[in-house]
Design a protein around this motif. Sequence first.
Motif, PDB file in Angstrom:
ATOM      1  N   TYR A   2       9.366  -2.156   4.037  1.00 39.57           N
ATOM      2  CA  TYR A   2       8.661  -0.875   4.156  1.00 39.57           C
ATOM      3  C   TYR A   2       8.465  -0.242   2.788  1.00 39.57           C
ATOM      4  O   TYR A   2       7.364   0.191   2.428  1.00 39.57           O
ATOM      5  N   ARG A   3       9.531  -0.202   2.014  1.00 42.29           N
ATOM      6  CA  ARG A   3       9.436   0.399   0.683  1.00 42.29           C
ATOM      7  C   ARG A   3       8.514  -0.398  -0.227  1.00 42.29           C
ATOM      8  O   ARG A   3       7.750   0.176  -1.012  1.00 42.29           O
ATOM      9  N   ALA A   4       8.563  -1.718  -0.122  1.00 45.78           N
ATOM     10  CA  ALA A   4       7.722  -2.562  -0.968  1.00 45.78           C
ATOM     11  C   ALA A   4       6.241  -2.352  -0.661  1.00 45.78           C
ATOM     12  O   ALA A   4       5.415  -2.198  -1.565  1.00 45.78           O
ATOM     13  N   ILE A   5       5.891  -2.320   0.622  1.00 47.42           N
ATOM     14  CA  ILE A   5       4.495  -2.148   1.015  1.00 47.42           C
ATOM     15  C   ILE A   5       3.996  -0.761   0.631  1.00 47.42           C
ATOM     16  O   ILE A   5       2.918  -0.606   0.040  1.00 47.42           O
ATOM     17  N   HIS A   6       4.773   0.264   0.920  1.00 45.21           N
ATOM     18  CA  HIS A   6       4.342   1.625   0.613  1.00 45.21           C
ATOM     19  C   HIS A   6       4.310   1.908  -0.889  1.00 45.21           C
ATOM     20  O   HIS A   6       3.596   2.815  -1.329  1.00 45.21           O
ATOM     21  N   SER A   7       5.055   1.139  -1.660  1.00 42.28           N
ATOM     22  CA  SER A   7       5.008   1.338  -3.115  1.00 42.28           C
ATOM     23  C   SER A   7       3.662   0.937  -3.700  1.00 42.28           C
ATOM     24  O   SER A   7       3.308   1.369  -4.800  1.00 42.28           O
ATOM     25  N   ARG A   8       2.921   0.112  -2.957  1.00 40.27           N
ATOM     26  CA  ARG A   8       1.605  -0.328  -3.433  1.00 40.27           C
ATOM     27  C   ARG A   8       0.456   0.241  -2.614  1.00 40.27           C
ATOM     28  O   ARG A   8      -0.703   0.189  -3.036  1.00 40.27           O
ATOM     29  N   ASP A   9       0.747   0.764  -1.430  1.00 42.22           N
ATOM     30  CA  ASP A   9      -0.292   1.340  -0.566  1.00 42.22           C
ATOM     31  C   ASP A   9       0.318   2.514   0.188  1.00 42.22           C
ATOM     32  O   ASP A   9       0.968   2.342   1.219  1.00 42.22           O
ATOM     33  N   ILE A  10       0.112   3.710  -0.345  1.00 44.14           N
ATOM     34  CA  ILE A  10       0.740   4.894   0.235  1.00 44.14           C
ATOM     35  C   ILE A  10       0.227   5.170   1.649  1.00 44.14           C
ATOM     36  O   ILE A  10       0.894   5.809   2.458  1.00 44.14           O
ATOM     37  N   ASN A  11      -0.969   4.679   1.981  1.00 41.30           N
ATOM     38  CA  ASN A  11      -1.551   4.909   3.301  1.00 41.30           C
ATOM     39  C   ASN A  11      -1.272   3.777   4.284  1.00 41.30           C
ATOM     40  O   ASN A  11      -1.791   3.775   5.402  1.00 41.30           O
ATOM     41  N   ALA A  12      -0.461   2.815   3.885  1.00 41.01           N
ATOM     42  CA  ALA A  12      -0.161   1.685   4.770  1.00 41.01           C
ATOM     43  C   ALA A  12       0.556   2.144   6.028  1.00 41.01           C
ATOM     44  O   ALA A  12       1.286   3.142   6.026  1.00 41.01           O
ATOM     45  N   VAL A  13       0.323   1.404   7.106  1.00 37.14           N
ATOM     46  CA  VAL A  13       1.048   1.614   8.357  1.00 37.14           C
ATOM     47  C   VAL A  13       1.875   0.354   8.614  1.00 37.14           C
ATOM     48  O   VAL A  13       1.315  -0.729   8.804  1.00 37.14           O
ATOM     49  N   VAL A  14       3.179   0.497   8.583  1.00 38.94           N
ATOM     50  CA  VAL A  14       4.072  -0.642   8.785  1.00 38.94           C
ATOM     51  C   VAL A  14       4.522  -0.656  10.243  1.00 38.94           C
ATOM     52  O   VAL A  14       5.123   0.313  10.727  1.00 38.94           O
ATOM     53  N   ILE A  15       4.228  -1.755  10.917  1.00 37.69           N
ATOM     54  CA  ILE A  15       4.594  -1.925  12.324  1.00 37.69           C
ATOM     55  C   ILE A  15       5.886  -2.734  12.390  1.00 37.69           C
ATOM     56  O   ILE A  15       6.002  -3.788  11.764  1.00 37.69           O
ATOM     57  N   ALA A  16       6.862  -2.242  13.122  1.00 38.51           N
ATOM     58  CA  ALA A  16       8.080  -3.017  13.329  1.00 38.51           C
ATOM     59  C   ALA A  16       7.730  -4.316  14.058  1.00 38.51           C
ATOM     60  O   ALA A  16       6.713  -4.418  14.745  1.00 38.51           O
ATOM     61  N   ALA A  17       8.584  -5.300  13.914  1.00 38.22           N
ATOM     62  CA  ALA A  17       8.331  -6.607  14.530  1.00 38.22           C
ATOM     63  C   ALA A  17       8.046  -6.471  16.022  1.00 38.22           C
ATOM     64  O   ALA A  17       8.697  -5.695  16.725  1.00 38.22           O
ATOM     65  N   ALA A  18       7.078  -7.248  16.500  1.00 38.48           N
ATOM     66  CA  ALA A  18       6.795  -7.269  17.933  1.00 38.48           C
ATOM     67  C   ALA A  18       7.980  -7.900  18.661  1.00 38.48           C
ATOM     68  O   ALA A  18       8.406  -9.008  18.336  1.00 38.48           O
TER      69      ALA A  18
END
Length: 282
Positions: free
Chosen positions: A145-161
């Motif tokens: 989560y932190r890694a993705i948001h560090s490069r895309d502040i508007n990202a939406v991270v979905i927990a594993a299905a």
Amino acid sequence: RIPRLGVNADLLQYDAEELAQQLAWMDEAGVHWIRQFIYWDEIEPEQGQFEWDALDTITNALVAYPNMQLQPVFMNSPLWARDSEVMTSPPSDPIAIIPFLQAFTSRYGNSITYYQVWDEPNLDDAWGLENPSPAEYVALLSESYRAIHSRDINAVVIAAALAPTIETRGQNIADDLYLQQLYDLGAADYFDAVAGKPYGFDTSPLDRDVSRDTLNFSRLILLREIMVANGDADKAVWASNWGWNHLPDSWEGDASIWGSIDEPLVYDYVSNALNRADREWA
């Protein structure tokens, strides 16, 4: 409303001509989301060395279809990042995934908004053949989560299905129980949406029994109720996989563990499920 209809696909299997045809068919069918597994072990087989060519081909082809968006599902640790020989094992140290996710998000973040971290970690098959561990998954999810948001502040991270199962311990943990354990471990800070897999098995989409002991389309409500109970009503819940199974009349193998229905019912059930979700699930 957010466009709803998506498909699970493996676009990596096609050559350029086949890829163009498949995307054209999806666009014609009104598909918006293309849920695509992104295998970390294939993109970063050697630490720090990324192989993007195959994904570049897909993302470049999707430029012609602005109504469709790739929804990546990150899966499989490279051999250098895990102790186990099983590729579905999580990395031995969850921080190992950070450079990969940062590089991925930096490269494709302009065209991708929704990211999913792992698939079915509540089953041992997807957790390196080890008993599922919500705590270990939260550790991986938080770093991701932190890694993705560090490069895309508007990202939406979905927990594993989470896979639908009625088992409560050992090799498999029921999806609703596993989700509650994630909340108990503070995982709500590290996902922007929840995901389940409301397969219909051999019941109608209008079957309204909502129970841990019942495998049906309504099972997604179980996850929604847990989200609401934990103060997460404002987050969405995604149906990452769903549908009904039909075995051909000539089938001579074992019966499907996912149930099986007559072929004409498949189309009826799918249509009714979409209508029900649109009508009842805000």
